[in-house]
Design a protein around this motif. Sequence first.
Motif, PDB file in Angstrom:
ATOM      1  N   LEU A  75      18.276  68.829  55.472  1.00 50.31           N
ATOM      2  CA  LEU A  75      17.360  69.515  54.962  1.00 50.31           C
ATOM      3  C   LEU A  75      15.802  68.686  55.469  1.00 50.31           C
ATOM      4  O   LEU A  75      15.727  67.625  55.496  1.00 50.31           O
ATOM      5  CB  LEU A  75      17.355  69.300  53.432  1.00 50.31           C
ATOM      6  CG  LEU A  75      18.454  70.033  52.688  1.00 50.31           C
ATOM      7  CD1 LEU A  75      18.463  69.838  51.409  1.00 50.31           C
ATOM      8  CD2 LEU A  75      18.451  71.521  53.206  1.00 50.31           C
ATOM      9  N   ALA A  76      14.770  69.730  55.429  1.00 48.02           N
ATOM     10  CA  ALA A  76      13.519  69.224  56.009  1.00 48.02           C
ATOM     11  C   ALA A  76      12.709  68.485  54.901  1.00 48.02           C
ATOM     12  O   ALA A  76      12.800  68.947  53.513  1.00 48.02           O
ATOM     13  CB  ALA A  76      12.671  70.380  56.405  1.00 48.02           C
ATOM     14  N   ALA A  77      11.948  67.356  55.186  1.00 48.71           N
ATOM     15  CA  ALA A  77      11.236  66.721  54.207  1.00 48.71           C
ATOM     16  C   ALA A  77       9.902  66.526  54.803  1.00 48.71           C
ATOM     17  O   ALA A  77       9.625  66.524  55.897  1.00 48.71           O
ATOM     18  CB  ALA A  77      11.879  65.387  53.822  1.00 48.71           C
ATOM     19  N   GLU A  78       8.870  66.811  53.712  1.00 48.94           N
ATOM     20  CA  GLU A  78       7.482  66.803  54.257  1.00 48.94           C
ATOM     21  C   GLU A  78       6.668  65.697  53.192  1.00 48.94           C
ATOM     22  O   GLU A  78       6.892  65.710  51.944  1.00 48.94           O
ATOM     23  CB  GLU A  78       6.892  68.063  54.113  1.00 48.94           C
ATOM     24  CG  GLU A  78       5.527  67.918  54.635  1.00 48.94           C
ATOM     25  CD  GLU A  78       4.762  69.299  54.572  1.00 48.94           C
ATOM     26  OE1 GLU A  78       3.443  69.399  55.004  1.00 48.94           O
ATOM     27  OE2 GLU A  78       5.165  70.348  53.788  1.00 48.94           O
ATOM     28  N   LEU A  79       6.063  65.014  53.646  1.00 51.54           N
ATOM     29  CA  LEU A  79       5.096  64.120  52.893  1.00 51.54           C
ATOM     30  C   LEU A  79       3.525  64.820  53.535  1.00 51.54           C
ATOM     31  O   LEU A  79       3.094  64.751  54.463  1.00 51.54           O
ATOM     32  CB  LEU A  79       4.882  62.632  53.428  1.00 51.54           C
ATOM     33  CG  LEU A  79       5.870  61.727  52.463  1.00 51.54           C
ATOM     34  CD1 LEU A  79       5.827  60.420  52.924  1.00 51.54           C
ATOM     35  CD2 LEU A  79       5.708  61.942  50.919  1.00 51.54           C
ATOM     36  N   ARG A  80       2.669  65.152  52.203  1.00 49.46           N
ATOM     37  CA  ARG A  80       1.230  65.393  52.554  1.00 49.46           C
ATOM     38  C   ARG A  80       0.397  64.665  51.836  1.00 49.46           C
ATOM     39  O   ARG A  80       0.655  64.377  50.544  1.00 49.46           O
ATOM     40  CB  ARG A  80       1.342  66.883  52.169  1.00 49.46           C
ATOM     41  CG  ARG A  80      -0.361  67.617  52.684  1.00 49.46           C
ATOM     42  CD  ARG A  80      -0.237  69.047  52.156  1.00 49.46           C
ATOM     43  NE  ARG A  80       0.938  69.640  52.573  1.00 49.46           N
ATOM     44  CZ  ARG A  80       1.373  70.740  52.005  1.00 49.46           C
ATOM     45  NH1 ARG A  80       0.192  71.648  51.365  1.00 49.46           N
ATOM     46  NH2 ARG A  80       2.273  71.395  52.465  1.00 49.46           N
ATOM     47  N   THR A  81      -0.675  64.061  52.326  1.00 53.41           N
ATOM     48  CA  THR A  81      -1.798  63.534  51.608  1.00 53.41           C
ATOM     49  C   THR A  81      -3.016  64.241  51.491  1.00 53.41           C
ATOM     50  O   THR A  81      -3.470  65.046  52.365  1.00 53.41           O
ATOM     51  CB  THR A  81      -2.178  62.117  52.327  1.00 53.41           C
ATOM     52  OG1 THR A  81      -2.434  62.424  53.593  1.00 53.41           O
ATOM     53  CG2 THR A  81      -0.974  61.228  52.125  1.00 53.41           C
ATOM     54  N   THR A  82      -3.608  64.198  50.309  1.00 49.04           N
ATOM     55  CA  THR A  82      -4.643  65.024  50.013  1.00 49.04           C
ATOM     56  C   THR A  82      -5.952  64.052  49.415  1.00 49.04           C
ATOM     57  O   THR A  82      -5.624  63.207  48.754  1.00 49.04           O
ATOM     58  CB  THR A  82      -4.587  66.151  48.995  1.00 49.04           C
ATOM     59  OG1 THR A  82      -3.753  65.783  47.814  1.00 49.04           O
ATOM     60  CG2 THR A  82      -3.589  67.370  49.581  1.00 49.04           C
ATOM     61  N   LYS A  85      -9.569  68.185  47.162  1.00 49.59           N
ATOM     62  CA  LYS A  85      -8.737  69.298  47.595  1.00 49.59           C
ATOM     63  C   LYS A  85      -8.476  69.614  48.926  1.00 49.59           C
ATOM     64  O   LYS A  85      -7.903  70.333  49.577  1.00 49.59           O
ATOM     65  CB  LYS A  85      -9.530  70.478  47.023  1.00 49.59           C
ATOM     66  CG  LYS A  85      -9.584  70.269  45.571  1.00 49.59           C
ATOM     67  CD  LYS A  85     -10.259  71.768  44.872  1.00 49.59           C
ATOM     68  CE  LYS A  85     -10.291  71.532  43.452  1.00 49.59           C
ATOM     69  NZ  LYS A  85     -10.053  72.946  42.870  1.00 49.59           N
ATOM     70  N   THR A  86      -8.673  68.285  49.882  1.00 50.17           N
ATOM     71  CA  THR A  86      -8.561  68.410  51.339  1.00 50.17           C
ATOM     72  C   THR A  86      -7.311  67.817  51.710  1.00 50.17           C
ATOM     73  O   THR A  86      -7.227  66.685  51.549  1.00 50.17           O
ATOM     74  CB  THR A  86      -9.890  67.902  51.964  1.00 50.17           C
ATOM     75  OG1 THR A  86     -11.123  68.236  51.453  1.00 50.17           O
ATOM     76  CG2 THR A  86      -9.925  67.806  53.374  1.00 50.17           C
ATOM     77  N   THR A  87      -6.647  68.368  52.777  1.00 49.64           N
ATOM     78  CA  THR A  87      -5.401  67.735  53.102  1.00 49.64           C
ATOM     79  C   THR A  87      -5.911  66.891  54.106  1.00 49.64           C
ATOM     80  O   THR A  87      -6.608  67.036  55.053  1.00 49.64           O
ATOM     81  CB  THR A  87      -4.534  68.807  53.872  1.00 49.64           C
ATOM     82  OG1 THR A  87      -4.188  69.752  52.675  1.00 49.64           O
ATOM     83  CG2 THR A  87      -3.498  68.096  54.628  1.00 49.64           C
ATOM     84  N   LYS A  88      -5.585  65.524  54.121  1.00 51.42           N
ATOM     85  CA  LYS A  88      -5.805  64.561  54.904  1.00 51.42           C
ATOM     86  C   LYS A  88      -4.768  64.573  56.094  1.00 51.42           C
ATOM     87  O   LYS A  88      -5.051  64.184  57.233  1.00 51.42           O
ATOM     88  CB  LYS A  88      -6.009  63.050  54.353  1.00 51.42           C
ATOM     89  CG  LYS A  88      -6.302  62.201  55.143  1.00 51.42           C
ATOM     90  CD  LYS A  88      -7.816  61.978  55.600  1.00 51.42           C
ATOM     91  CE  LYS A  88      -7.936  60.616  56.245  1.00 51.42           C
ATOM     92  NZ  LYS A  88      -9.068  60.724  57.078  1.00 51.42           N
ATOM     93  N   GLY A  89      -3.391  64.361  55.678  1.00 49.34           N
ATOM     94  CA  GLY A  89      -2.387  64.260  56.791  1.00 49.34           C
ATOM     95  C   GLY A  89      -1.158  64.679  56.091  1.00 49.34           C
ATOM     96  O   GLY A  89      -0.948  64.976  55.113  1.00 49.34           O
ATOM     97  N   SER A  90      -0.329  64.904  57.214  1.00 51.69           N
ATOM     98  CA  SER A  90       1.073  65.554  56.814  1.00 51.69           C
ATOM     99  C   SER A  90       2.133  65.056  57.796  1.00 51.69           C
ATOM    100  O   SER A  90       1.740  64.916  58.839  1.00 51.69           O
ATOM    101  CB  SER A  90       1.065  66.873  56.916  1.00 51.69           C
ATOM    102  OG  SER A  90       2.080  67.554  56.625  1.00 51.69           O
ATOM    103  N   ARG A  91       3.287  64.551  57.283  1.00 56.03           N
ATOM    104  CA  ARG A  91       4.320  63.942  58.146  1.00 56.03           C
ATOM    105  C   ARG A  91       5.539  64.945  57.786  1.00 56.03           C
ATOM    106  O   ARG A  91       5.932  65.137  56.408  1.00 56.03           O
ATOM    107  CB  ARG A  91       4.782  62.638  57.922  1.00 56.03           C
ATOM    108  CG  ARG A  91       3.490  61.772  58.621  1.00 56.03           C
ATOM    109  CD  ARG A  91       3.893  60.242  58.552  1.00 56.03           C
ATOM    110  NE  ARG A  91       2.785  59.571  59.422  1.00 56.03           N
ATOM    111  CZ  ARG A  91       2.908  59.011  60.269  1.00 56.03           C
ATOM    112  NH1 ARG A  91       4.031  59.022  60.976  1.00 56.03           N
ATOM    113  NH2 ARG A  91       2.053  58.236  61.015  1.00 56.03           N
ATOM    114  N   THR A  92       6.253  65.330  58.603  1.00 55.76           N
ATOM    115  CA  THR A  92       7.730  65.662  58.308  1.00 55.76           C
ATOM    116  C   THR A  92       8.874  65.201  59.174  1.00 55.76           C
ATOM    117  O   THR A  92       8.598  64.333  59.961  1.00 55.76           O
ATOM    118  CB  THR A  92       7.699  67.377  59.114  1.00 55.76           C
ATOM    119  OG1 THR A  92       7.443  67.331  60.537  1.00 55.76           O
ATOM    120  CG2 THR A  92       6.530  68.267  58.387  1.00 55.76           C
ATOM    121  N   GLY A  93      10.123  65.275  58.299  1.00 55.95           N
ATOM    122  CA  GLY A  93      11.137  64.597  58.917  1.00 55.95           C
ATOM    123  C   GLY A  93      12.544  65.422  58.295  1.00 55.95           C
ATOM    124  O   GLY A  93      12.373  66.693  57.900  1.00 55.95           O
TER     125      GLY A  93
END
Length: 144
Positions: A75-82, A85-93
Amino acid sequence: MHRTAASIALALLLPALAGAEPRPLAGGGTGKLKVVLSCSTRLGNGKTVTLPVKKARFEQPITCVVSAQGAAPGLAAELRTTEGKTTKGSRTGTLGGSGNWLTTLEVDREFTTCVDFTIEASVRAADGAVLGKTSLNVTQFCPD
């Protein structure tokens, strides 16, 4: 401990009766996934801490583990940092066979030193549907 056919059927029906959508689990079962997010980092004094932490300034990478116990592998996993209200970064695995995914958040890429931020973790099905999510609010202490 033996389960009867009736108890298994009831366990599969309860999420639907409670309004939750069935979700893919290992072994082909269904249910709602509980996503757990655990993050740690090293502070300026060399001490390793698990987030959240009070009165800390984050200047080193943050290592996070996204877990979804009982989830089917792949299954896909995602980490997002905000930040606000602004998205700073995102990583998927991808979740491994143990239902875990390990990643590292980098300073100035996924978060900024001395700026409060939120880490959001989600697990998704192949069709993009969110199967479970959680978040962690990170408050930094920067008196100077």
